[in-house]
Structure formats: C-alpha cells, structure tokens
Design a protein around this motif. Structure first.
Motif, mmCIF file in Angstrom:
data_model
loop_
_atom_site.group_PDB
_atom_site.id
_atom_site.type_symbol
_atom_site.label_atom_id
_atom_site.label_comp_id
_atom_site.label_asym_id
_atom_site.label_seq_id
_atom_site.Cartn_x
_atom_site.Cartn_y
_atom_site.Cartn_z
ATOM 1 N N LEU A 3 109.565 -15.067 -52.945
ATOM 2 C CA LEU A 3 109.397 -16.309 -52.933
ATOM 3 C C LEU A 3 108.859 -16.854 -54.407
ATOM 4 O O LEU A 3 109.359 -18.190 -53.979
ATOM 5 C CB LEU A 3 107.941 -16.708 -52.006
ATOM 6 N N LEU A 4 109.004 -16.206 -55.248
ATOM 7 C CA LEU A 4 109.085 -17.026 -56.708
ATOM 8 C C LEU A 4 110.412 -17.978 -56.513
ATOM 9 O O LEU A 4 111.259 -17.316 -57.126
ATOM 10 C CB LEU A 4 108.154 -15.673 -57.202
ATOM 11 N N LYS A 30 101.634 -21.719 -57.883
ATOM 12 C CA LYS A 30 101.722 -21.299 -57.393
ATOM 13 C C LYS A 30 102.537 -20.188 -58.241
ATOM 14 O O LYS A 30 102.507 -18.783 -58.350
ATOM 15 C CB LYS A 30 103.577 -21.879 -56.571
ATOM 16 N N GLU A 34 101.139 -15.606 -59.071
ATOM 17 C CA GLU A 34 102.102 -14.937 -59.731
ATOM 18 C C GLU A 34 101.737 -14.213 -60.868
ATOM 19 O O GLU A 34 102.133 -12.834 -60.794
ATOM 20 C CB GLU A 34 103.825 -15.722 -59.217
ATOM 21 N N LEU A 75 104.687 -22.000 -50.534
ATOM 22 C CA LEU A 75 105.454 -21.005 -50.769
ATOM 23 C C LEU A 75 106.221 -20.282 -49.808
ATOM 24 O O LEU A 75 107.288 -20.186 -50.316
ATOM 25 C CB LEU A 75 104.539 -20.132 -51.094
ATOM 26 N N ILE A 95 104.270 -12.450 -48.740
ATOM 27 C CA ILE A 95 103.249 -12.617 -49.641
ATOM 28 C C ILE A 95 102.294 -12.037 -50.633
ATOM 29 O O ILE A 95 102.210 -12.184 -51.455
ATOM 30 C CB ILE A 95 102.358 -14.544 -49.067
ATOM 31 N N TYR A 99 102.705 -11.656 -54.757
ATOM 32 C CA TYR A 99 101.565 -12.496 -55.000
ATOM 33 C C TYR A 99 100.362 -11.332 -55.042
ATOM 34 O O TYR A 99 99.416 -11.759 -55.935
ATOM 35 C CB TYR A 99 101.516 -13.403 -54.418
#
Length: 256
Positions: A3-4, A30, A34, A75, A95, A99
């Motif tokens: 998702l990053l 975000k 991370e 996200l 997620i 993360y």
C-alpha cells in the motif's frame, strides 16, 4: 501489492518543515507508520494547514494508535479504486503485512466506507443527482422510458428506467416472456429493486426494465407495471412469470 507509495519517501526534507495541506500531512503519517517513526504535534494553526510536527525515531515504536479509520481510508484508497470488491478482512491482512499494524474489523470496515464516500460521494448526493442523470440518459438514449416521483416532503420515492435498446431487443428478437421480481437493497438508504427480465434467442437473461422504490407494496408494483407497459408498448400476448407476491401476477395480467 504494497500500500506504500514511493512518492512518500521524498516528503520529509528538512527540520522545521511545514506542510501546506491536510492531504500532504496524511501522506507523512503513512510514511511514519511504514518506517516506525512516532510523531508529535508542535503547532497546528489551522486544521487544513498542518504546520509543524516532530518525528521521533524508534525501532519498536507502537504506531497502532495512529491508525485511525481516516488513515486506513487513505492507505487503501488507491487499491479500492482498482479493486472495488476489496474486503475489510483483506485490508486488515494487507495493512498488517505492509505496516505491522493490526486493526479490528470494524475499524477497517469504517475506513473502507470513508474511502468509498470520498470516491463516489454519499448516497444522498447520488439521489440528488438522479434528475440530472435521467435527463442525460434520455439525451443519449432517445426513445427510452424513464419516470421519477418524490414524496410530499420532497424526498425520493421511486424511479423507473427502461432503455430503448432493451425495448427494441425484446420486440424484435426475444420471446414474449417477462420475469418479474424484486429484492430489498442493503444500502444505507434501503429501498427495493424491481426488475423485468426477458429471455433472448440463446436462452440468456435479457434485462428489460428496472425500478427502485421506497417499499415493495401494491402501489409501487402497479406503478412499475404501468411504466413497463408504457415503455414496451406491446400488442401481442405476453407471459408473465413471478412469485406472485403482493398480487404481482394479477397486476400484470390486468395491465397487459
């Protein structure tokens, strides 16, 4: 797919950096999640202009408390755009993987709802745009039959749509059989979807008309059949098949 976003890596550039808007600030949050940074607010003169934030480096910092439903929405927003059926349980797994954050199902579900609202607007907005949509539909599909009614308090009551292409196909290629049925909508505004389906020459379902009404009652069913009759204008016998709920079959035989 993680998702990053790679663009987040260039967001932190200097000590005392200011962020011009809340959107860019969320991107920094975000990035912090991370890379396991904790952040502390120093000054926030305006909610839309996040001015100064202190970031504290730490290898084992617990960032779970920062994962609000709004941040979860941010996200997963890009993936929801590509994958509309992205489920909350899948969001939780992604997620946690990207993360190291574990969030409850309800928080993920609410985050998804926020993201969908930001993409599509609210259901109330969609209903408010319905008259403009119907006008555009008639302009682009001349000969189609549409109808809409409001309640006395100016709120939505019911809408009927039958495209000219469906009418033409039914008259010129389909068997004179119409299946009538309805189902309750699970959206927040509720309502009932009524549908008229025919069968084409290859025995496949052929959508003929549909209607969204505020309740599945006799008056709405009669209104649906009345508009269906106006839309298709058939002069040959038609076979109706339905579960006969609330006199649906009797209404059809009387109307046509």
């Amino acid at each position: 797919m993680p998702l990053l976003l790679y663009t987040w890596e260039n967001l932190l550039t200097d000590i005392g950096q200011e962020f011009p808007n809340i959107s860019e600030f969320h991107d920094v949050c975000k990035y912090a999640m991370e890379h396991h940074f904790e952040y502390v607010f120093i000054k926030n003169e305006n909610y839309q202009d996040m001015k100064e934030i202190t970031f504290i480096c730490g290898a084992n910092i617990n960032v779970h408390k920062r994962a609000s439903k709004q941040l979860i929405a941010n996200l997963v927003k890009s993936k929801l755009d590509d994958t509309p059926r992205y489920k909350p349980r899948e969001m939780i797994k992604d997620i946690a993987r990207d993360y190291g954050i574990e969030r409850p199902y309800l928080k993920a579900w609410r985050g998804k709802e926020i993201a969908i609202t930001e993409f599509r607007g609210t259901e109330e907005d969609a209903y408010n745009r319905l008259p403009a949509y119907l006008n555009h539909l008639l302009k682009t599909n001349p000969g189609s039959h549409v109808a809409m009614q409001k309640r006395s308090d100016n709120k939505f009551r019911r809408v009927f749509i039958s495209l000219i292409a469906s009418t033409y196909g039914f008259k010129n290629g389909n068997r004179p059989i119409i299946f009538l049925d309805g189902t309750h909508l699970k959206a927040r505004c509720h309502g009932t979807l009524l549908a008229a389906i025919s069968i084409d020459s290859e025995d496949q379902m052929f959508p003929l008309a549909y209607s969204i009404v505020d309740a599945k009652d006799y008056d709405n069913l009669f209104w649906f059949l009345e508009n269906l009759n106006s839309g298709i204008g058939m002069d040959r016998p038609i076979i109706f098949i339905s579960d006969r709920q609330i006199g649906l079959g009797d209404n059809g035989s009387n109307m046509f």
